[in-house]
Design an enzyme around this catalytic site. Structure first.
Site, PDB file in Angstrom:
ATOM      1  N   ASP A  61       0.813  -1.221   0.000  1.00  0.00           N
ATOM      2  CA  ASP A  61       0.000   0.000   0.000  1.00  0.00           C
ATOM      3  C   ASP A  61       0.842   1.264   0.000  1.00  0.00           C
ATOM      4  OD1 ASP A  61      -2.189  -1.573   0.054  1.00  0.00           O
ATOM      5  OD2 ASP A  61      -2.596  -1.313   2.185  1.00  0.00           O
TER       6      ASP A  61
HETATM    7  N1  LIG Z   1       1.915   1.461  10.468  1.00  0.00           N
HETATM    8  C1  LIG Z   1       0.741   1.713  11.024  1.00  0.00           C
HETATM    9  O1  LIG Z   1       0.667   2.418  12.022  1.00  0.00           O
HETATM   10  C2  LIG Z   1      -0.508   1.133  10.440  1.00  0.00           C
HETATM   11  C3  LIG Z   1      -1.621   1.020  11.284  1.00  0.00           C
HETATM   12  C4  LIG Z   1      -2.795   0.495  10.727  1.00  0.00           C
HETATM   13  C5  LIG Z   1      -2.857   0.154   9.379  1.00  0.00           C
HETATM   14  N2  LIG Z   1      -1.770   0.287   8.593  1.00  0.00           N
HETATM   15  C6  LIG Z   1      -1.866  -0.042   7.184  1.00  0.00           C
HETATM   16  O2  LIG Z   1      -0.963  -1.047   6.868  1.00  0.00           O
HETATM   17  C7  LIG Z   1      -0.522  -0.854   5.515  1.00  0.00           C
HETATM   18  C8  LIG Z   1       0.962  -0.859   5.551  1.00  0.00           C
HETATM   19  O3  LIG Z   1       1.450  -0.870   4.251  1.00  0.00           O
HETATM   20  P1  LIG Z   1       2.592  -1.833   3.859  1.00  0.00           P
HETATM   21  O4  LIG Z   1       2.953  -1.450   2.481  1.00  0.00           O
HETATM   22  O5  LIG Z   1       3.638  -1.840   4.876  1.00  0.00           O
HETATM   23  O6  LIG Z   1       1.958  -3.265   3.936  1.00  0.00           O
HETATM   24  P2  LIG Z   1       0.728  -3.870   3.106  1.00  0.00           P
HETATM   25  O7  LIG Z   1       0.160  -2.894   2.171  1.00  0.00           O
HETATM   26  O8  LIG Z   1      -0.157  -4.492   4.107  1.00  0.00           O
HETATM   27  O9  LIG Z   1       1.413  -4.946   2.237  1.00  0.00           O
HETATM   28  C9  LIG Z   1       2.231  -5.931   2.800  1.00  0.00           C
HETATM   29  C10 LIG Z   1       2.613  -6.872   1.726  1.00  0.00           C
HETATM   30  O10 LIG Z   1       3.562  -7.758   2.256  1.00  0.00           O
HETATM   31  C11 LIG Z   1       3.425  -8.994   1.582  1.00  0.00           C
HETATM   32  N3  LIG Z   1       3.845 -10.059   2.466  1.00  0.00           N
HETATM   33  C12 LIG Z   1       3.170 -10.589   3.502  1.00  0.00           C
HETATM   34  N4  LIG Z   1       3.880 -11.557   4.078  1.00  0.00           N
HETATM   35  C13 LIG Z   1       5.027 -11.661   3.377  1.00  0.00           C
HETATM   36  C14 LIG Z   1       6.167 -12.503   3.477  1.00  0.00           C
HETATM   37  N5  LIG Z   1       6.263 -13.430   4.444  1.00  0.00           N
HETATM   38  N6  LIG Z   1       7.167 -12.307   2.599  1.00  0.00           N
HETATM   39  C15 LIG Z   1       7.081 -11.384   1.635  1.00  0.00           C
HETATM   40  N7  LIG Z   1       6.018 -10.594   1.493  1.00  0.00           N
HETATM   41  C16 LIG Z   1       5.007 -10.733   2.347  1.00  0.00           C
HETATM   42  C17 LIG Z   1       1.966  -9.120   1.197  1.00  0.00           C
HETATM   43  O11 LIG Z   1       1.875  -9.577  -0.131  1.00  0.00           O
HETATM   44  P3  LIG Z   1       1.811 -11.142  -0.428  1.00  0.00           P
HETATM   45  O12 LIG Z   1       0.668 -11.646   0.351  1.00  0.00           O
HETATM   46  O13 LIG Z   1       1.683 -11.184  -1.895  1.00  0.00           O
HETATM   47  O14 LIG Z   1       3.128 -11.687   0.038  1.00  0.00           O
HETATM   48  C18 LIG Z   1       1.462  -7.698   1.240  1.00  0.00           C
HETATM   49  O15 LIG Z   1       1.037  -7.223  -0.008  1.00  0.00           O
HETATM   50  C19 LIG Z   1      -1.076   0.462   5.034  1.00  0.00           C
HETATM   51  O16 LIG Z   1      -2.182   0.278   4.212  1.00  0.00           O
HETATM   52  C20 LIG Z   1      -1.465   1.145   6.330  1.00  0.00           C
HETATM   53  O17 LIG Z   1      -2.545   2.024   6.180  1.00  0.00           O
HETATM   54  C21 LIG Z   1      -0.575   0.757   9.115  1.00  0.00           C
END
Ligand SMILES: NC(=O)c1ccc[n+]([C@@H]2O[C@H](COP(=O)([O-])OP(=O)(O)OC[C@H]3O[C@@H](n4cnc5c(N)ncnc54)[C@H](OP(=O)(O)O)[C@@H]3O)[C@@H](O)[C@H]2O)c1
Ligand SMILES: NC(=O)c1ccc[n+]([C@@H]2O[C@H](COP(=O)([O-])OP(=O)(O)OC[C@H]3O[C@@H](n4cnc5c(N)ncnc54)[C@H](OP(=O)(O)O)[C@@H]3O)[C@@H](O)[C@H]2O)c1
Lengths: 106, 476, 106, 476
Positions: free
Chosen positions: D402
């Site tokens: 994301d």
């Molecule tokens: N940081 C905060 O405070 C917080 C709080 C609440 C919500 N969020 C939300 O969390 C999201 C964070 O974004 P992000 O880009 O860090 O994460 P993300 O959008 O959730 O994407 C994480 C990606 O990691 C991949 N993944 C999962 N396990 C894996 C593994 N073992 N090895 C390799 N890849 C793996 C997944 O794809 P695959 O399944 O294809 O592997 C997934 O697409 C945002 O949308 C944000 O709004 C963040």
């Protein structure tokens, strides 16, 4: 005791807020804070207004006048200074960078 | 009585002060912040007038009108350069008012009136806070007026000292503390001593304020004003303890913190300790430096004229202007801004370098330049711009001295260790001042005799006016 | 009323202090703040320790245990996290730039 | 009784909390700050133990030892990736404790003991604060445990919803408020109602906490935890009002502010309103995205291998690493650091770009990378580094999705308007993830199909291990 706690918390708060004021604004800060110290006008009102006359009444009245000079003069002169700051935007870059505070940003 | 509604109003006014002071953190919001603080004051005053059982509201309104009128006139008439003086005066009034309120409380207790305010019976704790309030308030008052006198030139700026002065000061302090003690004791035991002791305490405190400030040089007055500003806040807070009034405690403490922070910042920027400032004797002696007003043996001074300066700057790529106290004295900020604008029209980059203690008050230069409509974004703080002098064609030093004095880089003099603006790295330095006399610290300035320095003698206003008209002529 | 004033001042103070914590430290801040909220352990001591027995005593004791978990666990885990931050200095630039906080400085 | 000495001790402990939290403003001082805060807690506990007339100090010490032991074990054993869960658990305990203290106060009032604590007679004001304390504390407790369940995977991360759920929630809330009202009224008038009403209030609040958190998707849990953290502080403050205890009021309020600020920051970084988060239904549905796990018609995906990635990066001038949630899941931070070090040995500039909401907690990536000994000064915040992608050869996206999804720049989807890292400006983007499934928001990512993107499918730990060993082989 409660008053003392309030005092301590206010001191922390003042320290927190005021140490972030940029140098550019130190002179207005000084005069603005000075105006706030005229809050003693409230005490003067109580002292002068609650007593039936005599010394305490006159002391209070004099305190009232003097404190009001501090308050009104202080806020007005601070406003005069800050007015000069507020209007100051380089006509060119003014819109794009609405704060425009170069010397102020630490 | 303080009803819960009044207390809420006081809390609201304290909150407005807090929010207002927060907005002082940026020039863009500062004015609104000051207005919010003023609103907080209005809330507190109105709540007191209408919610307390004030016996003589018309009298009170009269008092507010008189004080407000005087304050408004003073505020409207003051020159921007006289800001330090005016702050000192207001400050003195604030301290006086706090002390008077505490005294009025005592007068009530002493029974000249049949109606006792709540808390008018002096417990030992209250009596102690009365002493604090009177002592701090009166010291603030007399100290501030001495500072005013020195700043405005009505009193000599020289540090005054006489034999036994320190002893006298200690004696007066001891006396004031003694009478304070008597007062606290008498409140419980010997009522007839109450009034005499508090009167003596007041007089002692007034004398103390004078004795403390008189030995400090005129040039250190801004530090003294900031410190007294802190005191006036503490006096208000002490009065708040006397009256059990939350608005006074919170706001007074905030002001106390503000003044203290400013004091510390100023001392740091001058690289001197507060104790060093307060024990005084530093600076102020304008005449004493006369000896240095002639170039010493074997050193020559390069001079220049307004016309040459105009030509020099108009062919530069970058010019940095360094304003100092002399700019304020000469009121040269308007022609200076004109020069900057004329140069910019010719494609020259013009920046202002603002040293933290340039002038006589923190932020003094910013206020002056703001008054002359100089845009913020050409003002730079020392750390931001110090690297740029090496790539600068002309450094234009206008009535500044100590803040560009390379002696600060060497040990063993009054300004050793103070960070300075590195103007000497510029290709050419033009210094506008009236003579070779040193700045407020009295330390001689080797920059006058440097090869790349040209002195432009004369009043800064006249010199800048002359440069501006020459630039106009060049442009035509 | 006095308590309420203390509450308001603390809220201002908290806002002032905590909004300046850099993002880098938000996770430790969260767990550290959480540990501080275990201050209720003091309340538990009073509640459990002042009563002579019965329900209130047991409720207080249970509160005490649970609050202590929060306090001790919270501070320890925060310390564990911050320890990792503290030792982290690029060996080269470490000495010269003692803070070394790039990602942290806003 | 609270003697002045105890009050001073409480004030000192509050001051230590304040100073401690202040030091959290910089990583260099944060550890010391946490220790100061712990010291503050110790002061408060010792003052209470020894200065209050505690009847059964040994019992108390036993309680402290049991709780401390459990806490210490939990704190020692937790994995860094499980931090959000652990914070949720502790938080739940904190909320529970506050509610229990208030209940104990009520039990005392109800007369099961002969010795009444001061203030044990429930005035209406106190009764009101008891209701607040129980309500907030119990909601925090059950809500935190549900959040724990979702974060740790023990409960399904999917937002749970059933018909009439909202009505049920409102009903339970209404019930809790009603019993709270009955409790307040009964404290004055009908003592026999006191205990039943407060028990029903407690149960209602527990149910409410569950009902409030269950409908929120697992991925939004960190926001919920931060908000509950704020609640647990408020619960402590409310308990402070019940007991008239300044330490609880100040510290609880500080924590309340901390949690609230973190909540707001997280919502802002995700570009969603708090209401939107809390009314839920967003994200969590990992399976639902399965449909997108195949490349759509007409779009092709470029793949790469660990070996190719190793070669590509080793010939780059600058590589920017973008870590995301997948890094945490795969625990790939250590091999990643190794890759960075190997590249730096070869003269490649390596920087890490930290998006504010990368991972599942604010600052999550920083903690993980710090654990792996990545030096701070190679970590950059989004605004600092976004301009650099255009001059970067390779952007290495490790389990992030994301936070690099260009869909955020277009309107009309769940992440529209969220600021993202501009990895697509880099010459080549290597994305390590296991599939083409979207990130937590469920929004499909056009970056997968971009010409300059190469997908490196597989678990991030395995991929990074493979790259690291290839780099070592290259170096040899
Ligand atoms: N940081 C905060 O405070 C917080 C709080 C609440 C919500 N969020 C939300 O969390 C999201 C964070 O974004 P992000 O880009 O860090 O994460 P993300 O959008 O959730 O994407 C994480 C990606 O990691 C991949 N993944 C999962 N396990 C894996 C593994 N073992 N090895 C390799 N890849 C793996 C997944 O794809 P695959 O399944 O294809 O592997 C997934 O697409 C945002 O949308 C944000 O709004 C963040
Ligand atoms: N800003 C603060 O908060 C603050 C507070 C307390 C003390 N100070 C001290 O004040 C000093 C400030 O340094 P500064 O460089 O701004 O000033 P400075 O060192 O006091 O020098 C000012 C110079 O201006 C010249 N001058 C005076 N009137 C002039 C006129 N009408 N036209 C042209 N020049 C005139 C004087 O030289 P001539 O007589 O030769 O003309 C003098 O050398 C520092 O030492 C600082 O520590 C500052």
């Amino acid at each position: 005791m409660q008053n003392f706690i309030v005092f301590v918390l206010s001191a922390f708060l003042g320290n927190e807020i005021l140490s972030k004021v940029p140098q550019t604004l130190h002179t207005p800060l000084m005069s603005g804070a000075n105006a706030i110290s005229g809050i003693t006008v409230v005490g003067a009102l109580v002292a002068a207004g609650m007593s039936g006359g005599g010394w305490s009444s006159w002391l209070g009245f004099f305190a009232l006048v003097v404190a009001t000079i501090n308050v009104v003069g202080g806020f007005l002169v601070t406003d005069r200074m800050l007015q000069m700051f507020a209007k100051k935007q380089r006509p060119s870059g003014g819109e794009a960078e609405p704060q425009g505070v170069k010397a102020g940003a630490k | 009585m303080q009803t819960p509604v009044i207390q809420l109003a006081y809390l609201a006014s304290a909150a407005l002060f807090i929010v207002g002071l927060r907005r002082m953190q940026s020039p863009a919001t500062a004015r609104r912040g000051n207005q919010l603080a003023a609103g907080g004051m209005l809330v507190a005053v109105l709540a007191t007038l209408f919610l307390y059982d004030i016996l003589s509201p018309w009298m009170m309104i009269l008092g507010l009108l008189i004080g407000g009128g005087i304050g408004a006139v003073l505020a409207r008439q003051v020159e921007m350069t006289a800001m330090p003086e005016l702050v000192a005066v207001f400050n003195g009034f604030g301290g006086l008012a706090s002390a008077l309120v505490a005294l009025a409380e005592v007068a009530q207790y002493a029974g000249d009136s049949a109606i006792l305010a709540p808390g008018a019976e002096l417990a030992a704790g209250t009596a102690f806070t009365v002493v604090l309030s009177v002592l701090i308030g009166m010291v603030t008052c007399s100290g501030s007026f001495v500072a005013y006198g020195k700043l405005s030139g009505r009193l000599s700026g020289n540090p005054v000292a006489f034999v036994g002065m320190r002893t006298a000061t200690l004696g007066v302090l001891g006396g004031a503390v003694f009478f304070g003690g008597v007062f606290v004791a008498s409140a419980a035991a010997a009522a007839w001593l109450t009034i005499p002791s508090v009167v003596l305490l007041s007089l002692g405190a007034l004398a103390l304020g004078i004795l403390l400030v008189v030995p400090i040089g005129g040039a250190d007055m801004p530090v003294v004003v900031a410190l007294l500003n802190s005191y006036s806040g503490l006096a208000a807070a002490a009065t708040g303890f006397v009256l059990g009034n939350i608005a006074l405690i919170v706001s007074g403490t905030l002001v106390g913190a503000a003044g203290f922070i400013l004091t510390v910042i100023m001392c740091e920027a001058m690289n001197r300790s507060l104790v060093n400032v307060l024990t005084g004797g530093f600076g102020g002696e304008e005449g004493a430096a006369g000896a240095a007003a002639e170039a010493p043996e074997g050193r020559t001074v390069g001079e220049t004229s307004p016309d040459d300066t105009a030509i020099l700057t108009s062919y530069a790529d970058q010019v940095i202007i360094v304003p100092g106290y002399g700019l304020a004295v000469a009121q040269a900020q308007h022609p200076l801004r004109e020069i900057a604008e004329l140069l910019e029209e010719r494609g020259v980059t013009v920046k202002y370098a603002i040293h933290p203690v340039a002038g006589r008050m923190p932020g003094h230069m910013n206020v002056l330049l703001a008054e002359a409509n100089v845009p913020y974004d050409s003002l730079f703080e020392m750390e931001e711009i110090n690297g740029e002098f090496a790539q600068t064609d002309v450094a234009l030093v206008v009535g500044a001295n100590d803040v560009v004095n390379p002696a600060a880089r060497e040990p063993g003099n009054d300004i050793s260790g103070m960070p300075i603006l590195n103007v000497d790295e510029a290709q050419t330095v033009v210094m506008m001042k009236r003579s070779l006399s040193p700045g407020y610290s009295g330390v001689d300035n080797a920059l006058f005799y440097a090869d790349n320095t040209k002195m432009l003698f004369g009043d800064a206003k006249e010199s800048t006016d002359a440069i501006a008209s020459e630039l106009k002529a060049l442009g035509a």
